[in-house]
Design an enzyme around this catalytic site. Structure first.
Site, short mmCIF file in Angstrom:
data_model
loop_
_atom_site.label_atom_id
_atom_site.label_comp_id
_atom_site.label_asym_id
_atom_site.label_seq_id
_atom_site.Cartn_x
_atom_site.Cartn_y
_atom_site.Cartn_z
N ARG A 46 -33.64 6.99 10.02
CA ARG A 46 -33.81 7.93 9.60
C ARG A 46 -33.14 8.25 8.46
O ARG A 46 -32.37 8.33 6.95
CB ARG A 46 -34.82 9.30 10.20
CG ARG A 46 -36.01 9.22 10.73
CD ARG A 46 -36.69 10.02 11.99
NE ARG A 46 -35.06 9.37 12.78
CZ ARG A 46 -35.74 9.39 13.84
NH1 ARG A 46 -37.46 9.18 14.32
NH2 ARG A 46 -35.38 9.01 15.59
N CYS A 53 -21.31 10.21 11.12
CA CYS A 53 -21.93 11.82 10.97
C CYS A 53 -23.24 11.52 12.42
O CYS A 53 -23.84 12.82 11.69
CB CYS A 53 -22.48 12.53 10.18
SG CYS A 53 -21.14 13.07 9.04
N ASP A 72 -17.66 13.46 11.92
CA ASP A 72 -18.76 15.22 11.93
C ASP A 72 -18.59 14.93 14.17
O ASP A 72 -18.87 16.13 15.33
CB ASP A 72 -20.17 14.97 11.75
CG ASP A 72 -20.97 16.43 12.00
OD1 ASP A 72 -20.05 17.48 11.98
OD2 ASP A 72 -22.01 16.29 12.53
N GLU A 86 -16.21 15.69 22.86
CA GLU A 86 -16.21 17.45 21.84
C GLU A 86 -16.45 18.71 23.21
O GLU A 86 -16.99 18.46 24.56
CB GLU A 86 -17.83 17.47 21.81
CG GLU A 86 -17.55 16.01 20.44
CD GLU A 86 -18.92 15.89 20.05
OE1 GLU A 86 -20.10 16.59 19.97
OE2 GLU A 86 -19.11 14.92 18.53
N HIS A 142 -19.27 18.95 14.55
CA HIS A 142 -20.58 18.74 15.36
C HIS A 142 -21.41 19.41 14.50
O HIS A 142 -22.64 20.22 15.04
CB HIS A 142 -21.32 18.35 16.95
CG HIS A 142 -22.23 17.50 16.42
ND1 HIS A 142 -22.05 16.56 18.07
CD2 HIS A 142 -23.44 17.35 16.16
CE1 HIS A 142 -23.22 16.01 18.32
NE2 HIS A 142 -24.00 16.20 17.20
N ALA A 187 -26.41 18.72 12.24
CA ALA A 187 -27.61 19.77 12.41
C ALA A 187 -27.50 21.07 12.09
O ALA A 187 -28.30 21.92 11.70
CB ALA A 187 -28.54 19.50 13.92
P1 NAD Z 1 -32.74 6.51 14.13
O1 NAD Z 1 -33.03 5.73 15.22
O2 NAD Z 1 -34.02 6.53 12.63
O3 NAD Z 1 -31.71 5.44 13.49
C1 NAD Z 1 -30.96 4.53 13.83
C2 NAD Z 1 -30.81 2.71 13.48
O4 NAD Z 1 -29.53 2.83 13.75
C3 NAD Z 1 -31.93 2.23 13.48
O5 NAD Z 1 -32.77 1.86 12.51
C4 NAD Z 1 -31.34 1.09 14.64
O6 NAD Z 1 -32.13 -0.41 14.28
C5 NAD Z 1 -30.28 1.02 14.07
N1 NAD Z 1 -29.39 0.65 15.43
C6 NAD Z 1 -29.68 0.62 16.61
N2 NAD Z 1 -28.89 -0.70 17.06
C7 NAD Z 1 -27.40 -0.82 15.76
C8 NAD Z 1 -26.16 -2.21 15.53
N3 NAD Z 1 -26.36 -2.19 16.68
N4 NAD Z 1 -25.64 -2.39 14.22
C9 NAD Z 1 -26.59 -1.54 13.30
N5 NAD Z 1 -27.95 -0.41 13.62
C10 NAD Z 1 -28.27 -0.67 14.78
O7 NAD Z 1 -32.04 7.62 14.23
P2 NAD Z 1 -31.94 9.02 12.76
O8 NAD Z 1 -32.55 9.86 13.37
O9 NAD Z 1 -31.31 7.69 12.04
O10 NAD Z 1 -29.80 8.98 13.86
C11 NAD Z 1 -29.13 8.45 13.67
C12 NAD Z 1 -28.11 8.68 14.44
O11 NAD Z 1 -27.39 10.09 13.43
C13 NAD Z 1 -28.32 8.89 16.08
O12 NAD Z 1 -26.63 8.71 16.87
C14 NAD Z 1 -28.12 10.75 16.17
O13 NAD Z 1 -27.87 10.88 17.55
C15 NAD Z 1 -27.93 11.00 15.04
N6 NAD Z 1 -27.11 12.35 15.26
C16 NAD Z 1 -26.15 12.88 14.72
C17 NAD Z 1 -26.27 14.76 13.92
C18 NAD Z 1 -25.10 15.53 13.75
O14 NAD Z 1 -25.03 16.38 14.93
N7 NAD Z 1 -24.26 15.04 13.98
C19 NAD Z 1 -28.14 15.28 14.38
C20 NAD Z 1 -28.77 14.22 14.20
C21 NAD Z 1 -28.91 13.00 14.63
#
Ligand code: NAD
Length: 300
Positions: free
Chosen positions: A150, A227, A253, A258, A276, A279
């Site tokens: 996403r 991030c 981020d 943390e 962080h 969100a």
């Molecule tokens: P998501 O599950 O939609 O996407 C993750 C993608 O990573 C998937 O397409 C998956 O196939 C891919 N993936 C898994 N293993 C992989 C690898 N070894 N190499 C390459 N790609 C790989 O998740 P999302 O909603 O897009 O979230 C992404 C990240 O952002 C997560 O770690 C989530 O926890 C983090 N996040 C951070 C914050 C913040 O406050 N900074 C907020 C929300 C989410």
């Protein structure tokens, strides 16, 4: 239905759940032992990232707890498989923060490229050093996105709007993305990108996905942005790479610990960061709250 709110969610969300006729108890600084004593009294708990829902806590639910709602995306604080085995549904709100995190990612890219934090810091010291702060345009960059879920896809789309060329690496994405992204191997992405941004979950496979070897493959002029989750980058290796000029700059981020304690990264001018904040946008938080209410309603 009785729900315990273990980490703070918006007031509107609490009201929305109460309006459904649910009995809500808010204990947003509840500690592990108290939660273990009380968890069996509830049908559901709502957590963010502070509360850890590990197997020892799940064992205390005595078959009563029906669901855990993680208000947010990352499920690394919940033992999802163990909960499922015990008949507890684990629900998150994955869409709510996608845009907020993607926009922060682009913000970090622009801040690195145009040296915005360095410009602010120097002016606050009374300096006017414009010739030392010449940057690059995002539109002229090759941006490498690791993880095209996403947030990765949204970040790719936003960077593409600036005119950037997008490379992508994700071994699990098999479908056509409908985006202007050239999918490639990790090595190729590391070597060709001007900015690399991480968007994978943190797990055993992705722990230190970017370490000494990967940093060495990047261009000396490249920037790195994370991030997603702390732990995807080996922070000691990143420090050495930034200090030794192996890469030009980095923005984080998220951190392995943390808040980070005594991180050497903070000494470096070519390192920028946020606590962080992915969100932490009003719109994203409201969306999380709305989704939580919907998830509760669907379980009534
Ligand atoms: P998501 O599950 O939609 O996407 C993750 C993608 O990573 C998937 O397409 C998956 O196939 C891919 N993936 C898994 N293993 C992989 C690898 N070894 N190499 C390459 N790609 C790989 O998740 P999302 O909603 O897009 O979230 C992404 C990240 O952002 C997560 O770690 C989530 O926890 C983090 N996040 C951070 C914050 C913040 O406050 N900074 C907020 C929300 C989410």
């Amino acid at each position: 239905m009785k729900i315990l709110v273990c980490d703070s969610i918006s007031k509107d969300a609490v009201k929305g759940i109460k309006d459904l006729g649910v009995e809500v108890t808010e204990k947003t600084s509840i500690e592990k032992d108290e939660l273990a004593d009380e968890i069996a009294n509830y049908d559901g708990i709502i957590v963010r990232s502070r509360t850890k829902v590990r197997s020892d806590l799940i064992d205390k639910t005595a078959g009563h707890l029906k669901f855990v709602i993680r208000a947010g995306v990352g499920l690394d604080n919940v033992d999802v498989e163990y909960a499922k085995r015990k008949g507890i549904e684990v629900i998150n709100t994955p869409e709510a923060s996608t845009n907020g995190v993607a926009e922060l990612t682009i913000g970090h890219m622009l801040a690195l490229l145009r040296k915005i934090p360095q410009g602010t810091a120097s002016m606050k010291k009374g300096q006017w050093i414009k010739k030392q702060l010449i940057g690059n345009e995002l539109g002229s960059c090759v941006v490498g996105i690791i993880g095209l879920g996403r947030i990765g896809r949204r970040s790719a789309k936003l960077a593409h709007c600036f005119g950037a060329t997008i490379l992508g690496y994700d071994p699990y994405v098999k479908v056509e993305l409908g985006l202007d992204v050239e999918m490639t191997e990790l090595d190729d992405l590391l070597k060709r990108s001007d900015i690399i941004s991480l968007h994978t979950p943190h797990n055993e496979e992705t722990h230190h996905l970017i370490g000494k070897e990967e940093l060495a493959k990047m261009k000396n002029s490249a920037y790195l942005v994370n991030c997603a989750r702390g732990g995807l980058i080996d922070e000691d290796a990143l420090y050495e790479a930034l200090k030794g000029g192996e890469i030009r700059g980095a923005a984080l981020d998220v951190f392995e610990e943390e808040p980070p304690k005594d991180s050497k990264l903070m000494e470096l001018d070519n390192f920028i960061c946020t606590p962080h904040l992915g969100a932490q946008a009003v719109e994203a938080k409201n969306r999380v709250g709305e989704e939580v209410v919907k998830k509760v309603a669907s379980r009534l």
